[in-house]
Design a protein around this motif. Structure first.
Motif, PDB file in Angstrom:
ATOM      1  N   ALA A  17       0.811  -1.216   0.000  1.00 38.41           N
ATOM      2  CA  ALA A  17       0.000   0.000   0.000  1.00 38.41           C
ATOM      3  C   ALA A  17       0.849   1.273   0.000  1.00 38.41           C
ATOM      4  CB  ALA A  17      -0.928   0.008   1.216  1.00 38.41           C
ATOM      5  N   VAL A  18       1.955   1.280   0.717  1.00 39.34           N
ATOM      6  CA  VAL A  18       2.709   2.533   0.865  1.00 39.34           C
ATOM      7  C   VAL A  18       3.824   2.712  -0.160  1.00 39.34           C
ATOM      8  CG1 VAL A  18       2.184   2.643   3.333  1.00 39.34           C
ATOM      9  CG2 VAL A  18       4.381   1.726   2.598  1.00 39.34           C
ATOM     10  N   LEU A  19       4.359   1.652  -0.716  1.00 44.81           N
ATOM     11  CA  LEU A  19       5.497   1.784  -1.642  1.00 44.81           C
ATOM     12  C   LEU A  19       5.242   2.694  -2.843  1.00 44.81           C
ATOM     13  CD1 LEU A  19       7.287  -1.661  -1.628  1.00 44.81           C
ATOM     14  CD2 LEU A  19       8.334   0.580  -1.368  1.00 44.81           C
ATOM     15  N   PRO A  20       4.064   2.690  -3.451  1.00 44.02           N
ATOM     16  CA  PRO A  20       3.855   3.603  -4.585  1.00 44.02           C
ATOM     17  C   PRO A  20       3.953   5.087  -4.198  1.00 44.02           C
ATOM     18  CG  PRO A  20       2.200   1.884  -4.592  1.00 44.02           C
ATOM     19  CD  PRO A  20       2.947   1.767  -3.304  1.00 44.02           C
ATOM     20  N   HIS A  21       3.879   5.395  -2.920  1.00 43.03           N
ATOM     21  CA  HIS A  21       3.906   6.781  -2.461  1.00 43.03           C
ATOM     22  C   HIS A  21       5.290   7.234  -2.001  1.00 43.03           C
ATOM     23  CE1 HIS A  21      -0.466   7.037  -2.667  1.00 43.03           C
ATOM     24  NE2 HIS A  21      -0.428   5.770  -2.293  1.00 43.03           N
ATOM     25  N   ALA A  22       6.265   6.353  -2.002  1.00 43.29           N
ATOM     26  CA  ALA A  22       7.628   6.727  -1.616  1.00 43.29           C
ATOM     27  C   ALA A  22       8.226   7.614  -2.696  1.00 43.29           C
ATOM     28  CB  ALA A  22       8.492   5.483  -1.404  1.00 43.29           C
ATOM     29  N   GLY A  23       8.927   8.657  -2.278  1.00 43.31           N
ATOM     30  CA  GLY A  23       9.502   9.605  -3.217  1.00 43.31           C
ATOM     31  C   GLY A  23      10.583   8.988  -4.086  1.00 43.31           C
ATOM     32  N   VAL A  24      10.756   9.561  -5.279  1.00 43.69           N
ATOM     33  CA  VAL A  24      11.800   9.107  -6.199  1.00 43.69           C
ATOM     34  C   VAL A  24      12.663  10.269  -6.681  1.00 43.69           C
ATOM     35  CG1 VAL A  24      10.545   7.067  -6.997  1.00 43.69           C
ATOM     36  CG2 VAL A  24      10.201   9.237  -8.156  1.00 43.69           C
ATOM     37  N   ASP A  25      12.436  11.467  -6.146  1.00 36.37           N
ATOM     38  CA  ASP A  25      13.170  12.661  -6.563  1.00 36.37           C
ATOM     39  C   ASP A  25      14.595  12.615  -6.005  1.00 36.37           C
ATOM     40  OD1 ASP A  25      14.117  15.153  -7.227  1.00 36.37           O
ATOM     41  OD2 ASP A  25      12.341  16.228  -6.520  1.00 36.37           O
ATOM     42  N   LYS A  26      15.591  12.597  -6.880  1.00 32.92           N
ATOM     43  CA  LYS A  26      16.993  12.519  -6.450  1.00 32.92           C
ATOM     44  C   LYS A  26      17.446  13.794  -5.745  1.00 32.92           C
ATOM     45  CE  LYS A  26      18.252   9.347 -10.121  1.00 32.92           C
ATOM     46  NZ  LYS A  26      18.502   8.100  -9.600  1.00 32.92           N
ATOM     47  N   ASP A  27      16.757  14.923  -5.976  1.00 33.07           N
ATOM     48  CA  ASP A  27      17.096  16.179  -5.311  1.00 33.07           C
ATOM     49  C   ASP A  27      16.553  16.260  -3.890  1.00 33.07           C
ATOM     50  OD1 ASP A  27      18.427  17.073  -7.587  1.00 33.07           O
ATOM     51  OD2 ASP A  27      16.595  17.963  -8.413  1.00 33.07           O
ATOM     52  N   LEU A  28      15.611  15.392  -3.539  1.00 36.50           N
ATOM     53  CA  LEU A  28      15.017  15.359  -2.202  1.00 36.50           C
ATOM     54  C   LEU A  28      15.100  13.946  -1.623  1.00 36.50           C
ATOM     55  CD1 LEU A  28      11.894  17.508  -3.046  1.00 36.50           C
ATOM     56  CD2 LEU A  28      13.852  18.245  -1.685  1.00 36.50           C
ATOM     57  N   HIS A  42       1.580  -1.706  17.604  1.00 33.84           N
ATOM     58  CA  HIS A  42       1.495  -1.634  16.146  1.00 33.84           C
ATOM     59  C   HIS A  42       2.794  -1.153  15.526  1.00 33.84           C
ATOM     60  CE1 HIS A  42      -2.697  -0.999  17.534  1.00 33.84           C
ATOM     61  NE2 HIS A  42      -2.932  -1.889  16.579  1.00 33.84           N
ATOM     62  N   VAL A  43       2.939  -1.462  14.261  1.00 33.94           N
ATOM     63  CA  VAL A  43       3.961  -0.854  13.417  1.00 33.94           C
ATOM     64  C   VAL A  43       3.202   0.017  12.422  1.00 33.94           C
ATOM     65  CG1 VAL A  43       5.803  -1.223  11.748  1.00 33.94           C
ATOM     66  CG2 VAL A  43       5.494  -2.845  13.625  1.00 33.94           C
ATOM     67  N   THR A  44       3.508   1.299  12.420  1.00 35.85           N
ATOM     68  CA  THR A  44       2.906   2.204  11.450  1.00 35.85           C
ATOM     69  C   THR A  44       3.879   2.317  10.290  1.00 35.85           C
ATOM     70  OG1 THR A  44       1.850   3.427  13.231  1.00 35.85           O
ATOM     71  CG2 THR A  44       1.959   4.506  11.089  1.00 35.85           C
ATOM     72  N   VAL A  45       3.435   1.988   9.096  1.00 37.18           N
ATOM     73  CA  VAL A  45       4.263   2.028   7.891  1.00 37.18           C
ATOM     74  C   VAL A  45       3.791   3.223   7.069  1.00 37.18           C
ATOM     75  CG1 VAL A  45       5.055   0.728   5.879  1.00 37.18           C
ATOM     76  CG2 VAL A  45       4.415  -0.488   7.970  1.00 37.18           C
ATOM     77  N   ALA A  46       4.722   4.127   6.713  1.00 38.88           N
ATOM     78  CA  ALA A  46       4.337   5.345   5.997  1.00 38.88           C
ATOM     79  C   ALA A  46       5.359   5.688   4.925  1.00 38.88           C
ATOM     80  CB  ALA A  46       4.213   6.505   6.979  1.00 38.88           C
ATOM     81  N   ALA A  47       4.877   6.372   3.891  1.00 38.74           N
ATOM     82  CA  ALA A  47       5.751   6.879   2.827  1.00 38.74           C
ATOM     83  C   ALA A  47       5.065   8.093   2.210  1.00 38.74           C
ATOM     84  CB  ALA A  47       6.009   5.818   1.765  1.00 38.74           C
ATOM     85  N   THR A  48       5.887   9.023   1.699  1.00 42.33           N
ATOM     86  CA  THR A  48       5.345  10.201   1.030  1.00 42.33           C
ATOM     87  C   THR A  48       6.292  10.657  -0.071  1.00 42.33           C
ATOM     88  OG1 THR A  48       4.479  12.434   1.332  1.00 42.33           O
ATOM     89  CG2 THR A  48       6.397  11.840   2.660  1.00 42.33           C
ATOM     90  N   ASP A  49       5.708  11.316  -1.062  1.00 41.65           N
ATOM     91  CA  ASP A  49       6.513  11.945  -2.108  1.00 41.65           C
ATOM     92  C   ASP A  49       6.265  13.458  -2.136  1.00 41.65           C
ATOM     93  OD1 ASP A  49       3.992  12.123  -3.198  1.00 41.65           O
ATOM     94  OD2 ASP A  49       4.422  10.930  -4.973  1.00 41.65           O
TER      95      ASP A  49
END
Length: 95
Positions: A17-28, A42-49
């Motif tokens: 669920a979260v992997l598609p939201h992980a950033g890919v910008d090499k500058d950030l 719980h383990v809260t797993v999060a990602a953002t771009d």
């Protein structure tokens, strides 16, 4: 070192669920992470771009661990998905 036991199907669903939201910008590069926030239950797993964000919860099956935050690169999180593949996760067996 912290070790904990979670349901493998639960963890797989959270990472998927979260992997598609992980950033890919090499500058950030600070956004090129999947963050695991581990607490008592719980383990809260999060990602953002920076535009989108995903958050998922994984239940912990044991209680002998410390609260902490772990960050993985998306590449390493994808490797976890290959270890806990869908065909091997019958039910929600802990590992």
């Amino acid at each position: 070192m912290t070790s904990l036991t979670v349901g493998t199907a639960d963890l797989r669903q959270a990472l998927t669920a979260v992997l598609p939201h992980a950033g890919v910008d090499k500058d950030l590069p600070e956004y090129n992470r999947v963050r695991f926030t581990i607490d008592r239950e719980h383990v809260t797993v999060a990602a953002t771009d920076r535009i989108t964000m995903a958050l998922a919860i994984v239940s912990i099956w044991d209680s002998g661990h410390e609260e902490c935050v772990v960050e993985l690169l998306p590449h390493d999180a994808k490797k976890l998905l290959t270890v806990f593949n869908a065909s091997a996760s019958k039910g929600d067996d802990p590992e």
